[in-house]
Design a protein around this motif. Structure first.
Motif, PDB file in Angstrom:
ATOM      1  N   LEU A 237     -29.773  48.064  75.178  1.00 37.58           N
ATOM      2  CA  LEU A 237     -30.462  48.423  74.232  1.00 37.58           C
ATOM      3  C   LEU A 237     -31.643  47.738  73.925  1.00 37.58           C
ATOM      4  O   LEU A 237     -32.725  48.277  73.506  1.00 37.58           O
ATOM      5  CB  LEU A 237     -29.717  47.985  72.845  1.00 37.58           C
ATOM      6  N   LYS A 238     -31.828  46.507  74.375  1.00 38.63           N
ATOM      7  CA  LYS A 238     -32.956  45.780  74.460  1.00 38.63           C
ATOM      8  C   LYS A 238     -34.151  46.454  74.999  1.00 38.63           C
ATOM      9  O   LYS A 238     -35.340  46.502  74.467  1.00 38.63           O
ATOM     10  CB  LYS A 238     -32.907  44.265  74.784  1.00 38.63           C
ATOM     11  N   ALA A 239     -34.004  46.887  76.240  1.00 37.61           N
ATOM     12  CA  ALA A 239     -34.942  47.620  76.889  1.00 37.61           C
ATOM     13  C   ALA A 239     -35.370  48.910  76.227  1.00 37.61           C
ATOM     14  O   ALA A 239     -36.719  49.321  76.116  1.00 37.61           O
ATOM     15  CB  ALA A 239     -34.459  47.957  78.411  1.00 37.61           C
ATOM     16  N   TYR A 240     -34.321  49.645  75.818  1.00 38.50           N
ATOM     17  CA  TYR A 240     -34.498  50.712  75.022  1.00 38.50           C
ATOM     18  C   TYR A 240     -35.528  50.658  73.863  1.00 38.50           C
ATOM     19  O   TYR A 240     -36.398  51.631  73.822  1.00 38.50           O
ATOM     20  CB  TYR A 240     -33.320  51.587  74.623  1.00 38.50           C
ATOM     21  N   MET A 241     -35.098  49.823  73.025  1.00 40.02           N
ATOM     22  CA  MET A 241     -35.770  49.545  71.695  1.00 40.02           C
ATOM     23  C   MET A 241     -37.165  49.049  72.186  1.00 40.02           C
ATOM     24  O   MET A 241     -38.068  49.493  71.503  1.00 40.02           O
ATOM     25  CB  MET A 241     -35.139  48.169  70.977  1.00 40.02           C
ATOM     26  N   SER A 242     -37.279  48.310  73.174  1.00 33.65           N
ATOM     27  CA  SER A 242     -38.783  47.794  73.704  1.00 33.65           C
ATOM     28  C   SER A 242     -39.613  48.982  74.213  1.00 33.65           C
ATOM     29  O   SER A 242     -40.837  49.062  73.741  1.00 33.65           O
ATOM     30  CB  SER A 242     -38.528  46.798  74.605  1.00 33.65           C
ATOM     31  N   GLU A 243     -39.108  49.870  74.782  1.00 33.95           N
ATOM     32  CA  GLU A 243     -39.681  51.010  75.515  1.00 33.95           C
ATOM     33  C   GLU A 243     -40.096  51.952  74.221  1.00 33.95           C
ATOM     34  O   GLU A 243     -41.186  52.457  74.267  1.00 33.95           O
ATOM     35  CB  GLU A 243     -38.676  51.822  76.370  1.00 33.95           C
ATOM     36  N   ARG A 244     -39.253  52.317  73.202  1.00 29.76           N
ATOM     37  CA  ARG A 244     -39.596  53.186  72.131  1.00 29.76           C
ATOM     38  C   ARG A 244     -40.508  52.657  71.174  1.00 29.76           C
ATOM     39  O   ARG A 244     -41.320  53.138  70.736  1.00 29.76           O
ATOM     40  CB  ARG A 244     -38.288  53.456  71.346  1.00 29.76           C
TER      41      ARG A 244
ATOM     42  N   ALA B  89     -34.584  57.993  68.566  1.00 31.30           N
ATOM     43  CA  ALA B  89     -33.119  58.206  69.155  1.00 31.30           C
ATOM     44  C   ALA B  89     -32.287  59.262  68.488  1.00 31.30           C
ATOM     45  O   ALA B  89     -31.665  60.055  69.250  1.00 31.30           O
ATOM     46  CB  ALA B  89     -32.405  56.820  68.575  1.00 31.30           C
ATOM     47  N   ALA B  90     -32.353  59.641  67.209  1.00 32.33           N
ATOM     48  CA  ALA B  90     -31.821  60.882  66.964  1.00 32.33           C
ATOM     49  C   ALA B  90     -32.152  62.168  67.443  1.00 32.33           C
ATOM     50  O   ALA B  90     -31.366  63.074  67.850  1.00 32.33           O
ATOM     51  CB  ALA B  90     -31.916  61.073  65.101  1.00 32.33           C
ATOM     52  N   ALA B  91     -33.575  62.242  67.540  1.00 29.86           N
ATOM     53  CA  ALA B  91     -34.083  63.571  68.270  1.00 29.86           C
ATOM     54  C   ALA B  91     -33.635  63.483  69.725  1.00 29.86           C
ATOM     55  O   ALA B  91     -33.107  64.477  70.289  1.00 29.86           O
ATOM     56  CB  ALA B  91     -35.596  63.385  68.226  1.00 29.86           C
ATOM     57  N   GLU B  92     -33.439  62.143  70.411  1.00 23.60           N
ATOM     58  CA  GLU B  92     -33.047  62.309  72.034  1.00 23.60           C
ATOM     59  C   GLU B  92     -31.520  62.811  71.905  1.00 23.60           C
ATOM     60  O   GLU B  92     -31.317  63.336  72.858  1.00 23.60           O
ATOM     61  CB  GLU B  92     -33.336  60.952  72.428  1.00 23.60           C
ATOM     62  N   ALA B  93     -30.897  62.182  70.787  1.00 23.43           N
ATOM     63  CA  ALA B  93     -29.257  62.408  70.742  1.00 23.43           C
ATOM     64  C   ALA B  93     -29.185  64.006  70.655  1.00 23.43           C
ATOM     65  O   ALA B  93     -28.206  64.711  71.460  1.00 23.43           O
ATOM     66  CB  ALA B  93     -28.591  61.722  69.680  1.00 23.43           C
TER      67      ALA B  93
ATOM     68  N   VAL C 210     -21.067  54.675  63.634  1.00 22.96           N
ATOM     69  CA  VAL C 210     -20.479  54.994  65.070  1.00 22.96           C
ATOM     70  C   VAL C 210     -19.630  56.123  64.963  1.00 22.96           C
ATOM     71  O   VAL C 210     -19.704  57.112  65.734  1.00 22.96           O
ATOM     72  CB  VAL C 210     -19.820  53.924  65.861  1.00 22.96           C
ATOM     73  N   ASP C 211     -18.432  55.829  64.261  1.00 24.78           N
ATOM     74  CA  ASP C 211     -17.464  56.828  64.157  1.00 24.78           C
ATOM     75  C   ASP C 211     -18.184  58.471  63.695  1.00 24.78           C
ATOM     76  O   ASP C 211     -17.561  59.491  64.274  1.00 24.78           O
ATOM     77  CB  ASP C 211     -16.424  56.671  62.833  1.00 24.78           C
ATOM     78  N   ALA C 212     -19.345  58.547  63.006  1.00 25.33           N
ATOM     79  CA  ALA C 212     -19.867  59.789  62.659  1.00 25.33           C
ATOM     80  C   ALA C 212     -20.625  60.606  63.864  1.00 25.33           C
ATOM     81  O   ALA C 212     -20.691  61.732  63.596  1.00 25.33           O
ATOM     82  CB  ALA C 212     -20.846  59.326  61.634  1.00 25.33           C
ATOM     83  N   LEU C 213     -20.532  59.715  65.059  1.00 23.24           N
ATOM     84  CA  LEU C 213     -21.216  60.354  65.975  1.00 23.24           C
ATOM     85  C   LEU C 213     -20.354  61.127  67.216  1.00 23.24           C
ATOM     86  O   LEU C 213     -20.732  61.391  68.226  1.00 23.24           O
ATOM     87  CB  LEU C 213     -22.284  59.031  66.860  1.00 23.24           C
TER      88      LEU C 213
ATOM     89  N   GLU D  33     -25.561  60.743  75.266  1.00 20.12           N
ATOM     90  CA  GLU D  33     -27.033  60.991  74.633  1.00 20.12           C
ATOM     91  C   GLU D  33     -27.206  60.280  73.419  1.00 20.12           C
ATOM     92  O   GLU D  33     -28.346  59.921  72.874  1.00 20.12           O
ATOM     93  CB  GLU D  33     -27.495  62.375  74.525  1.00 20.12           C
ATOM     94  N   ALA D  34     -26.087  59.999  72.745  1.00 23.44           N
ATOM     95  CA  ALA D  34     -26.124  59.118  71.301  1.00 23.44           C
ATOM     96  C   ALA D  34     -25.816  57.924  71.474  1.00 23.44           C
ATOM     97  O   ALA D  34     -25.716  57.066  70.435  1.00 23.44           O
ATOM     98  CB  ALA D  34     -25.248  59.883  70.436  1.00 23.44           C
ATOM     99  N   ASP D  35     -25.672  57.105  72.658  1.00 20.86           N
ATOM    100  CA  ASP D  35     -25.497  55.901  72.977  1.00 20.86           C
ATOM    101  C   ASP D  35     -26.376  55.012  72.308  1.00 20.86           C
ATOM    102  O   ASP D  35     -26.085  53.921  71.722  1.00 20.86           O
ATOM    103  CB  ASP D  35     -25.132  55.623  74.229  1.00 20.86           C
ATOM    104  N   PRO D  36     -27.749  55.286  72.517  1.00 24.86           N
ATOM    105  CA  PRO D  36     -28.578  54.277  71.692  1.00 24.86           C
ATOM    106  C   PRO D  36     -28.529  54.179  70.228  1.00 24.86           C
ATOM    107  O   PRO D  36     -28.472  53.250  69.678  1.00 24.86           O
ATOM    108  CB  PRO D  36     -29.979  55.113  72.041  1.00 24.86           C
ATOM    109  N   LEU D  37     -28.089  55.256  69.608  1.00 25.95           N
ATOM    110  CA  LEU D  37     -27.758  55.253  68.155  1.00 25.95           C
ATOM    111  C   LEU D  37     -26.470  54.177  67.800  1.00 25.95           C
ATOM    112  O   LEU D  37     -26.634  53.612  67.035  1.00 25.95           O
ATOM    113  CB  LEU D  37     -27.417  56.491  67.497  1.00 25.95           C
ATOM    114  N   ARG D  38     -25.624  54.507  68.726  1.00 20.56           N
ATOM    115  CA  ARG D  38     -24.437  53.592  68.598  1.00 20.56           C
ATOM    116  C   ARG D  38     -24.873  52.090  68.677  1.00 20.56           C
ATOM    117  O   ARG D  38     -24.421  51.400  68.026  1.00 20.56           O
ATOM    118  CB  ARG D  38     -23.097  53.987  69.622  1.00 20.56           C
ATOM    119  N   GLU D  39     -25.466  51.934  69.617  1.00 20.22           N
ATOM    120  CA  GLU D  39     -25.888  50.408  70.006  1.00 20.22           C
ATOM    121  C   GLU D  39     -26.760  49.935  69.052  1.00 20.22           C
ATOM    122  O   GLU D  39     -26.691  48.780  68.563  1.00 20.22           O
ATOM    123  CB  GLU D  39     -26.565  50.435  71.404  1.00 20.22           C
TER     124      GLU D  39
END
Lengths: 301, 301
Positions: B3-10, B54-58, B276-279, B285-291
């Motif tokens: 998640l750290k890398a994901y957030m940092s890149e975005r 993250a939502a658009a990517e999901a 998380v349950d809502a996903l 592809e929704a893992d970033p949102l979950r994290e």
């Protein structure tokens, strides 16, 4: 034509649409919605929406109600104008206690709610433009073009930019003519130009029509402000609803202060003439715009 | 996933887009544009744009850059969030001198320019959404839907409404749980929900996807605020950049104050779980949102 009747009819259309679109006072948070409506209901001549309507009517020859989304576009300009007055009156800005003969928004609702009511009025302008309930029927591409037009005119390169330079020039030393024109073309001119262009775009104007109406709007916008400066000196409090000479009292630079009263009157008339000249490609359907340009420089409030 | 890398890149994507879209400091009026950039550059984690991305990517399984207009939509949320911080810090509101370890906007540029910079940042959010230079390629109907979504969430029925109730409840007597939830779901929750929905709409989500993401956004938004309340008590100044207990000091009502610290932690965790349950209809592809939902309640700043 009877400009008085024209303006009065269009103003009624605008008032009805505006106040039915604005959120009710009983909706939570009630203080916020009362504050928003307080300033919306303060009225005024609804110059910006009427200009948008007149431009759209000049392009199409149709009545305002028959042009899809036009009323939402026209009224969004009034939401923005109203927010700008609420924020301009704040203690940190012009610090005015009265506007149009009533206590200013922050005097009634407090500074915090006044700031937030201004924010919400500005935001609502864009909601109105994007909500099919109000702008329904307008083609999406046109809606986006109108939103861009209004956002640019109201933002840091337009109205807000003009207000910043106005505040920064206040009380200070010399203000040259270029700065005065910057303030006028941005603080009021930009939104007046955008009003005319918004009406034209909503009505589907072609490039030549939009060009002509843009020239009209530029000249009319500056004429409006020069006339305002003149009124600050020669208008009575009863006519203008504010203290005579209040601009001068707070050290604001005005046309009469920089180039003299007679020269200012001449300049206002030249600008109104140039606005009328820009409409040469239009027939009688642009008569309301022509009359509005002449009215701007002859009005006494 | 990291998640750290994901957030940092975005976040880097967002920072680059945001600061290249914002008007340069040298553009007149320079004080205004410096003031706007000062608060935009103050940074933060860019939670709202990252959620939109993250939502658009999901929804699409594509990278942010490959979804037309997504970056403009994501960054417009940060322009709005930034304006809200500038206005919230004003003397008439929360009267804060520091934000993220730096003097607040009005401390540096004065109250008048800070109010106007906030106004211009808000206005620019909509310009960005309507200017083909930035939102180019997004279908106009989608642009209008995104504009409506954001305007509603930021306005009197959303963020601004929440701020009004928050201010009015401050210092005063009893605040019940319903009022506290109103403040939280509106002041921060509405824009966080709109961030997720904006990303989904920009990505062309179908009804079922939009529904699921809306439930995610509602729960995540409230979790974010409950976690913020908890951090106000247990976070250190170094971690949060503001005085520990500052909400309590000014009489703001918080979850821990109303239901206790342990109960608040439990509630935050439940909300993150519900998010998380809502996903469940989405795959990896929704893992970033979950994290992100889990991160929201475990972060320490």
């Amino acid at each position: 034509m009877d400009l008085k009747a024209y303006m009065s009819e269009r103003k009624t259309l605008v008032d009805n649409f505006l106040l039915s679109a604005a959120t009710g006072e009983d909706v939570m948070p009630s203080s916020l919605h009362r504050s928003m409506r307080y300033s919306l209901e303060a009225g005024g001549k609804r110059v910006r929406p009427v200009l948008a309507i007149a431009a759209a009517e000049a392009v199409t020859g149709k009545q305002a109600q028959d042009i899809p989304g036009l009323m939402a576009a026209a009224c969004s300009l009034e939401f923005i104008h109203t927010y700008s007055l609420v924020h301009d009156d704040l203690p940190a800005m012009d610090d005015d206690d009265f506007r149009r003969g009533r206590p200013t928004n922050h005097k009634v609702f407090g500074e915090a709610v006044a700031i937030l009511a201004g924010d919400a009025l500005l935001t609502y302008a864009f909601e109105l433009l994007a909500d099919p309930k109000y702008s329904g029927g307008m083609d999406s591409a046109r809606s986006v073009a109108v939103i861009r037009e209004i956002a640019y005119a109201a933002g840091s390169m337009g109205m807000v930019g003009g207000q910043v330079v106005d505040i920064e020039s206040e009380g200070g030393g010399e203000v040259d003519f270029a700065t005065l024109e910057y303030i006028h073309t941005h603080k009021t001119g930009a939104l007046i130009l955008a009003s005319v262009r918004t009406g034209a775009i909503a009505a589907g104007a072609d490039g030549r029509q939009l060009d002509a109406l843009s020239r009209f709007g530029t000249h009319a916008g500056l004429a409006f402000q020069v006339a305002d400066d003149i009124l600050d000196i020669i208008g009575t409090q009863e006519e203008t609803g504010k203290d005579v000479g209040s601009d001068i009292a707070r050290g604001k630079k005005t046309y009469p202060a920089l180039i003299g009263l007679e020269e200012s009157k001449l300049r206002a008339k030249e600008l109104a003439d140039a606005a009328v000249d820009a409409l040469s490609i239009f027939g009688a359907e642009a008569d309301p715009l022509r009359e509005i340009a002449r009215y701007i420089v002859s009005r006494n409030n």
